[in-house]
Design a protein around this motif. Sequence first.
Motif, PDB file in Angstrom:
ATOM      1  N   PRO A  48       0.915  -1.186  -0.016  1.00  0.00           N
ATOM      2  CA  PRO A  48       0.037   0.078   0.093  1.00  0.00           C
ATOM      3  C   PRO A  48       0.664   1.296  -0.061  1.00  0.00           C
ATOM      4  N   ILE A  49       0.392   2.161  -0.643  1.00  0.00           N
ATOM      5  CA  ILE A  49       1.011   3.432  -0.481  1.00  0.00           C
ATOM      6  C   ILE A  49       2.569   3.513  -0.996  1.00  0.00           C
ATOM      7  N   LEU A  50       3.168   3.223  -0.465  1.00  0.00           N
ATOM      8  CA  LEU A  50       4.825   3.164  -0.557  1.00  0.00           C
ATOM      9  C   LEU A  50       5.436   1.737  -1.344  1.00  0.00           C
ATOM     10  N   PHE A 107       7.120  11.896  15.030  1.00  0.00           N
ATOM     11  CA  PHE A 107       7.837  13.785  15.098  1.00  0.00           C
ATOM     12  C   PHE A 107       7.583  14.399  14.199  1.00  0.00           C
ATOM     13  N   LEU A 108       7.958  13.222  12.776  1.00  0.00           N
ATOM     14  CA  LEU A 108       7.957  14.367  11.596  1.00  0.00           C
ATOM     15  C   LEU A 108       6.858  14.202  10.694  1.00  0.00           C
ATOM     16  N   LEU A 109       6.916  13.203  10.227  1.00  0.00           N
ATOM     17  CA  LEU A 109       4.826  13.648   9.811  1.00  0.00           C
ATOM     18  C   LEU A 109       3.700  13.682  10.878  1.00  0.00           C
ATOM     19  N   LYS A 110       3.753  12.686  12.021  1.00  0.00           N
ATOM     20  CA  LYS A 110       2.738  13.539  12.936  1.00  0.00           C
ATOM     21  C   LYS A 110       1.538  12.566  12.446  1.00  0.00           C
ATOM     22  N   ARG A 111       1.745  11.528  12.307  1.00  0.00           N
ATOM     23  CA  ARG A 111       0.514  10.343  11.563  1.00  0.00           C
ATOM     24  C   ARG A 111      -0.479  10.349  12.623  1.00  0.00           C
ATOM     25  N   VAL A 128      12.981   8.944   3.652  1.00  0.00           N
ATOM     26  CA  VAL A 128      11.534   7.926   3.691  1.00  0.00           C
ATOM     27  C   VAL A 128      10.273   8.518   3.068  1.00  0.00           C
ATOM     28  N   LEU A 129      10.157   9.599   2.319  1.00  0.00           N
ATOM     29  CA  LEU A 129       8.751   9.544   1.370  1.00  0.00           C
ATOM     30  C   LEU A 129       9.750   9.617  -0.148  1.00  0.00           C
ATOM     31  N   ILE A 148      10.041  12.523  -8.444  1.00  0.00           N
ATOM     32  CA  ILE A 148       9.307  13.703  -7.516  1.00  0.00           C
ATOM     33  C   ILE A 148       8.625  13.359  -6.317  1.00  0.00           C
ATOM     34  N   ASN A 149       9.003  13.332  -5.267  1.00  0.00           N
ATOM     35  CA  ASN A 149       8.571  12.818  -3.773  1.00  0.00           C
ATOM     36  C   ASN A 149       7.389  13.164  -2.966  1.00  0.00           C
ATOM     37  N   PHE A 150       6.605  12.207  -2.294  1.00  0.00           N
ATOM     38  CA  PHE A 150       5.110  12.446  -1.387  1.00  0.00           C
ATOM     39  C   PHE A 150       5.844  13.254  -0.460  1.00  0.00           C
ATOM     40  N   THR A 151       4.104  14.417  -0.930  1.00  0.00           N
ATOM     41  CA  THR A 151       4.464  15.159   0.395  1.00  0.00           C
ATOM     42  C   THR A 151       3.330  14.641   1.345  1.00  0.00           C
ATOM     43  N   ALA A 152       3.641  14.708   2.776  1.00  0.00           N
ATOM     44  CA  ALA A 152       2.994  14.816   4.072  1.00  0.00           C
ATOM     45  C   ALA A 152       1.820  14.780   3.993  1.00  0.00           C
ATOM     46  N   GLU A 153       0.922  15.788   3.281  1.00  0.00           N
ATOM     47  CA  GLU A 153      -0.356  16.086   3.089  1.00  0.00           C
ATOM     48  C   GLU A 153      -0.369  15.078   1.900  1.00  0.00           C
TER      49      GLU A 153
END
Length: 385
Positions: free
Chosen positions: A102-104, A135-139, A173-174, A182-187
């Motif tokens: 999934p996703i990644l 702490f960075l993505l803040k899932r 990671v992203l 193109i990297n994924f964004t947090a959003e």
Amino acid sequence: MRWFGPQDNVSLLDIKQAGAKGIVTALHQIPVGEIWTVEKIEERQQVIRNSGLEWTVVESLPVHEEIKRAAGNYLKYIENYKISIKNLADCGIKIITYNFMPILDWVRTDHNFSNEDGSKALLYNQDAFTYFDIFLLKRPNAENDYSDKEKEKALQFGNKLSENGKELLFKNVLLGLPGSTINFTAEQILSFLDNYAHINNEKLRENLIYFLSEVAPVAAAYDAKLAIHPDDPPFSVLGLPRIVSTEEDIKTILLAVPFNSNGLCFCTGSLGADPKNNLEKIIDDCGDRIHFLHLRNTFRENETIFRESEHLIGDTKMERIVEKILLLMNDRKISLPMRPDHGFLHDTDKEKETYPGYSLTGRLKGLAELRGLEMGIAYKLKELA
């Protein structure tokens, strides 16, 4: 050897001179879910043939996220997938790799770990990933997926990072999908994660088996082989389900859809990153359904860190794997396509922008070592016959 297409800074001539005989590639420019037309396939084939090589394996024909979730237009995307399989087979390309992560795609926290000789390797550090997640993505609710000890170690790791270090970890990671710059964004990631909120391992496996029940008969009708790539790393990330991480996972998938066209991409790096996986037993038990080989190695520093190692030196005893594969090919009377994977970044390539793990010299070294190992073992087996 894998080639990401005309935009790849590693050229087809480079690959030919490395000693490869075939190309593993994909039509990355076509949006996921759209049909790969005969025209586009033949166009790429001609480019490769003009270099004196042949396109032998697709990696990957990506599976749309709506298929993985069995939502939205997933039935349409499955029909498109069937047409793409037929078109590839009609063009003579009959080994099709894909994944159901999934996703990644694959995930690493460090793309430039320094080896003793100065070359760079890919590395996964669970403390780093936990820090990224909380702490960075803040899932939302990510902290519930980790023990107090894991959270404390992650925070200790993060407290040592500079702001640039945090930005680099986030970027690593992203990393975007293979073939993309193109990297994924947090959003984007947080939005995608919402779509998987109610999908666990059981549901994702159900969706995979439904997908395979639809596409494997089509592949069989055109003498094509589907080869699912194992999860990388072979455990859950971001709370997402993982269903191709163990021998039990693989057996379940192969038994559920018992067409020979429903097979495995045997990746020694992905499966070998979990010390509980017995790679030799997977060959013994599932060998008739192995259609493609990724031969690479990993080294586990401790229970939270593993990194890419030299192809012949790591936790996986590559000489034993190659011998088993040669015996398997002899029994099946076929030659399975193989490629090296995730080579080190050497100084000769450091100025070239390439997808992490896919610089030329590191993969050339891996290919040469694997070919030499194969030839030596093949000679030994012939002498013993």
